[in-house]
Design an enzyme around this catalytic site. Structure first.
Site, mmCIF file in Angstrom:
data_model
loop_
_atom_site.group_PDB
_atom_site.id
_atom_site.type_symbol
_atom_site.label_atom_id
_atom_site.label_comp_id
_atom_site.label_asym_id
_atom_site.label_seq_id
_atom_site.Cartn_x
_atom_site.Cartn_y
_atom_site.Cartn_z
ATOM 1 N N LYS A 214 14.855 -2.445 1.470
ATOM 2 C CA LYS A 214 16.522 -1.729 1.734
ATOM 3 C C LYS A 214 17.671 -2.449 1.853
ATOM 4 O O LYS A 214 17.572 -3.397 1.634
ATOM 5 C CB LYS A 214 15.562 -1.019 3.217
ATOM 6 C CG LYS A 214 14.852 -0.047 2.955
ATOM 7 C CD LYS A 214 14.691 0.777 4.625
ATOM 8 C CE LYS A 214 13.635 1.753 4.254
ATOM 9 N NZ LYS A 214 13.447 2.810 5.577
ATOM 10 N N ARG A 248 5.682 -1.192 7.284
ATOM 11 C CA ARG A 248 5.815 -0.314 5.533
ATOM 12 C C ARG A 248 6.060 -0.917 3.748
ATOM 13 O O ARG A 248 7.697 -1.327 4.388
ATOM 14 C CB ARG A 248 5.972 1.089 5.764
ATOM 15 C CG ARG A 248 6.200 1.973 4.175
ATOM 16 C CD ARG A 248 6.551 3.236 4.298
ATOM 17 N NE ARG A 248 6.675 4.222 3.488
ATOM 18 C CZ ARG A 248 7.809 4.319 1.901
ATOM 19 N NH1 ARG A 248 8.863 3.666 2.668
ATOM 20 N NH2 ARG A 248 7.810 5.291 1.236
#
Length: 268
Positions: A214, A248
């Site tokens: 991210k 995740r």
């Protein structure tokens, strides 16, 4: 917690949720798995590397993403869910905040709904989850950027998500919570939340961290998405130390090894 046919000991072990984006525009791997054959090959690859849960996403949620119709999202995810459930014994999560997509996914075998809006994006979502009896992950999100007292803001918003869940009759034993790294937070806010991951144990529920590749990693290290593995592994280490039940991730093998090593040290 039981998800699909599998039992998970979230208090003592961190499991790997593998990401499968069947979208043309996801920030990291958009377009790579838009055909059924390519998607299934990636599922096989992640299973071989030790994936515990599969998370299928049919619409990108990156900044500036295109909002597609519910029908298009369903068209993308349902064939993959159906084939995965036929071929493999792995719990299937569907990354969607739209009730119609969730309902269609559950009907063909989805075991968990991963809602990036924590039941606050579609008023019908809580009822779909409650009626189906599947598990859910409620992620923190907000229409406004939280720039101060980030952890407290996350806890306040997740408290509201749980209020909605309780009102709909969702069994708390089937709920995971996610602090929502990359959503409604700037880089500093994401780092602050990562520094206080354990605070979310105040809810007494299993926790999931989704930080793979991210922007908080990219902005901190000044790296593009394809070069953010090391940064991701640091966040996985933090998750294990904070006793999160799930991470995740895109890179299953590397994260499995990081979990194993960190747990060995933590439990020694």
């Amino acid at each position: 917690m039981k998800i699909g046919t599998k039992e998970f000991d979230f208090e003592n072990h961190t499991y790997v949720m593998g990401i499968l984006n069947v979208t043309p525009d996801s920030f990291s791997d958009g377009g790579r798995y838009t055909t059924l054959d390519s998607a299934l090959l990636q599922v096989e690859h992640m299973l071989a590397e030790g994936m515990d849960i599969l998370d299928i996403g049919g619409m990108s949620t990156r900044p500036g993403h295109e909002v597609i119709t519910e029908e298009e999202e369903i068209r993308r995810v349902l064939p993959v869910i159906c084939e995965v459930k036929k071929r493999y014994d792995v719990p299937v999560s569907v990354d969607t905040y739209r009730a119609k997509v969730a309902r269609a996914s559950v009907c063909v075998g989805a075991d968990l709904i991963n809602d990036i809006w924590g039941l606050r994006g579609d008023a019908a979502m809580a009822r779909v989850i409650a009626d189906s009896g599947v598990c859910c992950c409620l992620m923190h999100n907000n229409e406004k950027m939280i720039t101060e007292h980030v952890t407290e803001g996350v806890i306040e918003d997740l408290t509201e998500s749980l209020r909605i869940a309780d009102a709909a009759g969702i069994d708390r034993k089937k709920i995971l919570l996610d602090p929502g790294i990359g959503f409604a937070k700037n880089t500093e806010g994401n780092l602050a939340m990562l520094n206080r991951l354990a605070d979310l144990h105040c809810f007494g529920l299993p926790l999931l961290l989704g930080c793979s590749r991210k922007s908080v990693i990219g902005n901190t290290l000044n790296l593009p998405a394809e070069d953010r593995l090391e940064g991701t592994l640091v966040t996985t280490t933090l998750a294990v130390l904070a006793r999160y039940g799930v991470v995740r991730v895109h890179d299953v093998k590397e994260n499995k090894r990081t979990i194993a090593m960190t747990e060995a040290i933590r439990n020694s």
